[in-house]
Design an enzyme around this catalytic site. Sequence first.
Site, PDB file in Angstrom:
ATOM      1  N   HIS A 196      49.460  26.629  49.304  1.00 23.38           N
ATOM      2  CA  HIS A 196      49.043  26.008  48.044  1.00 23.38           C
ATOM      3  C   HIS A 196      50.141  25.977  46.995  1.00 23.38           C
ATOM      4  CE1 HIS A 196      48.702  30.240  47.018  1.00 23.38           C
ATOM      5  NE2 HIS A 196      48.697  29.891  45.747  1.00 23.38           N
TER       6      HIS A 196
HETATM    7  C1  UD1 Z   1      46.693  29.656  40.818  1.00 22.25           C
HETATM    8  C2  UD1 Z   1      47.796  30.661  40.457  1.00 22.25           C
HETATM    9  C3  UD1 Z   1      48.501  31.125  41.712  1.00 22.25           C
HETATM   10  C4  UD1 Z   1      47.516  31.637  42.752  1.00 22.25           C
HETATM   11  C5  UD1 Z   1      46.492  30.550  43.010  1.00 22.25           C
HETATM   12  C6  UD1 Z   1      45.450  30.970  44.031  1.00 22.25           C
HETATM   13  C7  UD1 Z   1      48.892  30.302  38.291  1.00 22.25           C
HETATM   14  C8  UD1 Z   1      50.173  29.919  37.641  1.00 22.25           C
HETATM   15  N1  UD1 Z   1      48.812  30.074  39.600  1.00 22.25           N
HETATM   16  O1  UD1 Z   1      47.343  28.501  41.355  1.00 22.25           O
HETATM   17  O2  UD1 Z   1      49.387  32.177  41.373  1.00 22.25           O
HETATM   18  O3  UD1 Z   1      48.225  31.957  43.929  1.00 22.25           O
HETATM   19  O4  UD1 Z   1      45.834  30.252  41.774  1.00 22.25           O
HETATM   20  O5  UD1 Z   1      44.541  29.943  44.238  1.00 22.25           O
HETATM   21  O6  UD1 Z   1      48.015  30.784  37.626  1.00 22.25           O
HETATM   22  N2  UD1 Z   1      41.162  23.346  41.437  1.00 22.25           N
HETATM   23  C9  UD1 Z   1      39.904  23.047  41.865  1.00 22.25           C
HETATM   24  N3  UD1 Z   1      38.934  23.983  41.681  1.00 22.25           N
HETATM   25  C10 UD1 Z   1      39.157  25.181  41.089  1.00 22.25           C
HETATM   26  C11 UD1 Z   1      40.460  25.449  40.644  1.00 22.25           C
HETATM   27  C12 UD1 Z   1      41.456  24.529  40.826  1.00 22.25           C
HETATM   28  O7  UD1 Z   1      39.640  21.997  42.405  1.00 22.25           O
HETATM   29  O8  UD1 Z   1      38.216  25.997  40.970  1.00 22.25           O
HETATM   30  C13 UD1 Z   1      42.236  22.362  41.676  1.00 22.25           C
HETATM   31  C14 UD1 Z   1      42.545  21.495  40.492  1.00 22.25           C
HETATM   32  O9  UD1 Z   1      42.833  20.227  40.951  1.00 22.25           O
HETATM   33  C15 UD1 Z   1      43.801  22.099  39.933  1.00 22.25           C
HETATM   34  C16 UD1 Z   1      44.488  22.646  41.187  1.00 22.25           C
HETATM   35  O10 UD1 Z   1      43.412  23.056  42.042  1.00 22.25           O
HETATM   36  O11 UD1 Z   1      44.553  21.197  39.225  1.00 22.25           O
HETATM   37  C17 UD1 Z   1      45.388  23.824  40.930  1.00 22.25           C
HETATM   38  O12 UD1 Z   1      44.713  24.847  40.230  1.00 22.25           O
HETATM   39  P1  UD1 Z   1      45.475  25.792  39.177  1.00 22.25           P
HETATM   40  O13 UD1 Z   1      44.516  26.715  38.545  1.00 22.25           O
HETATM   41  O14 UD1 Z   1      46.320  24.969  38.272  1.00 22.25           O
HETATM   42  O15 UD1 Z   1      46.521  26.627  40.033  1.00 22.25           O
HETATM   43  P2  UD1 Z   1      46.538  27.121  41.553  1.00 22.25           P
HETATM   44  O16 UD1 Z   1      47.432  26.224  42.319  1.00 22.25           O
HETATM   45  O17 UD1 Z   1      45.176  27.371  42.088  1.00 22.25           O
END
Ligand code: UD1
Length: 381
Positions: free
Chosen positions: A222
Amino acid sequence: IKIISVVGARPNFMKIAPFVKAIEGHNALHPDKPVRHILVHTGQHYDMRMSEGFFRSLSIPDPDINLEIGSGTHAEQVGQTMIAFEKVLLQERPDWVVVVGDVNATLACSVTAKKLCIKVCHIEAGLRSGDITMPEEINRLVTDRLSDLLLTPDRLSNENLRREGVLDEKIGFVGNIMIDTLEANREKAANLDPSAILRENLLMPGADCPALNGSYALLTMHRPSNVDQKEILEPILNFLTDEVAVRMPVIWPIHPRTRKMLQTFGLWSKAMSCSNLVLLHPIGYHEMLRLNMQATVMLTDSGGLQEECCVLGTPCLTLRWNTERPVTLKEHGGASVLVGNNVERIRNEFLITLELDRSPQRPDLWDGKAAVRCVEELLRK
Ligand code: UD1
């Protein structure tokens, strides 16, 4: 003493679960000196499968406050969290804010607390990848610089902090709190049926599902550095479908970001059409632990999984060029090897890994009792 602890994203939940239990344990033993505890969820992760499912399965009490920040750019997430968390702090005025790990909530809430002169305790302090292009490294550096109590998971982290000039009196070596969760849930996970886990979490319900009675690979990916560029993601996907999946099933619980990027790059149908590549929704804690216990090999860019592989002994190919968790690497006695995102290197190490037996390791104080030490350290301050 009044403590606010903060969670935001999936990897925080398995770290806060034992901490909350340790506070409850303290309060049961010392009703005269209770810790008043407020749990704040910033809402960075909000899907059932990324968030609430973990609260249920790990028996974490519902958050007292949810800031409902949701997705966004880093600045949006951090800025909105700070604005919302400041209001909570002004209202509650805790003695301590406890943050865990290295996600955006960790950074946002530690900065907000310090600006109000509230003490910050960081659980999982001192990890350093040395790679400032990782958002998590920025979060670690800033949080540790500001923290009043830095609770570390391993001795290398103590050294990192000392090198940066952190005074010994601020550092508490408590061990790895995530391993508390692993030990507390090992038995429950062992009782799950791996094939049922696949059937129940298939992304395409009713799709063909290989039996898991032989070797299989487990994959998670991811990090933006692996999934946000087509030139990197496409060769990895090709390697998985054309070279790994022809030998053994590849189980892939897929992160929402990765799914979105595969779709954006037009790679989704290739992933879906490979019958030995088993695409799952993000799976729960026990389900992941169960699949990890029996996997022939793990391919991952997750930090937590590197640690779990170390304790379970699962040979692990870490799809990164560096790690903030060197204690999990083979050269430190662990089970993992850094393979970056270069297919040739991944292939070489994959072939070597197939010859390896499981070799569980337990770094110092990864003993399932870190959370109790965290609470003791906090009460001593
Ligand atoms: C975050 C953490 C990372 C961790 C990861 C585990 C930071 C900087 N990064 O990254 O360290 O390893 O979580 O998952 O805090 N999304 C959904 N549903 C959700 C959450 C997110 O669909 O419940 C999607 C959204 O499109 C979002 C993308 O996932 O834009 C990324 O989510 P985000 O919270 O920005 O960071 P992660 O890549 O999950």
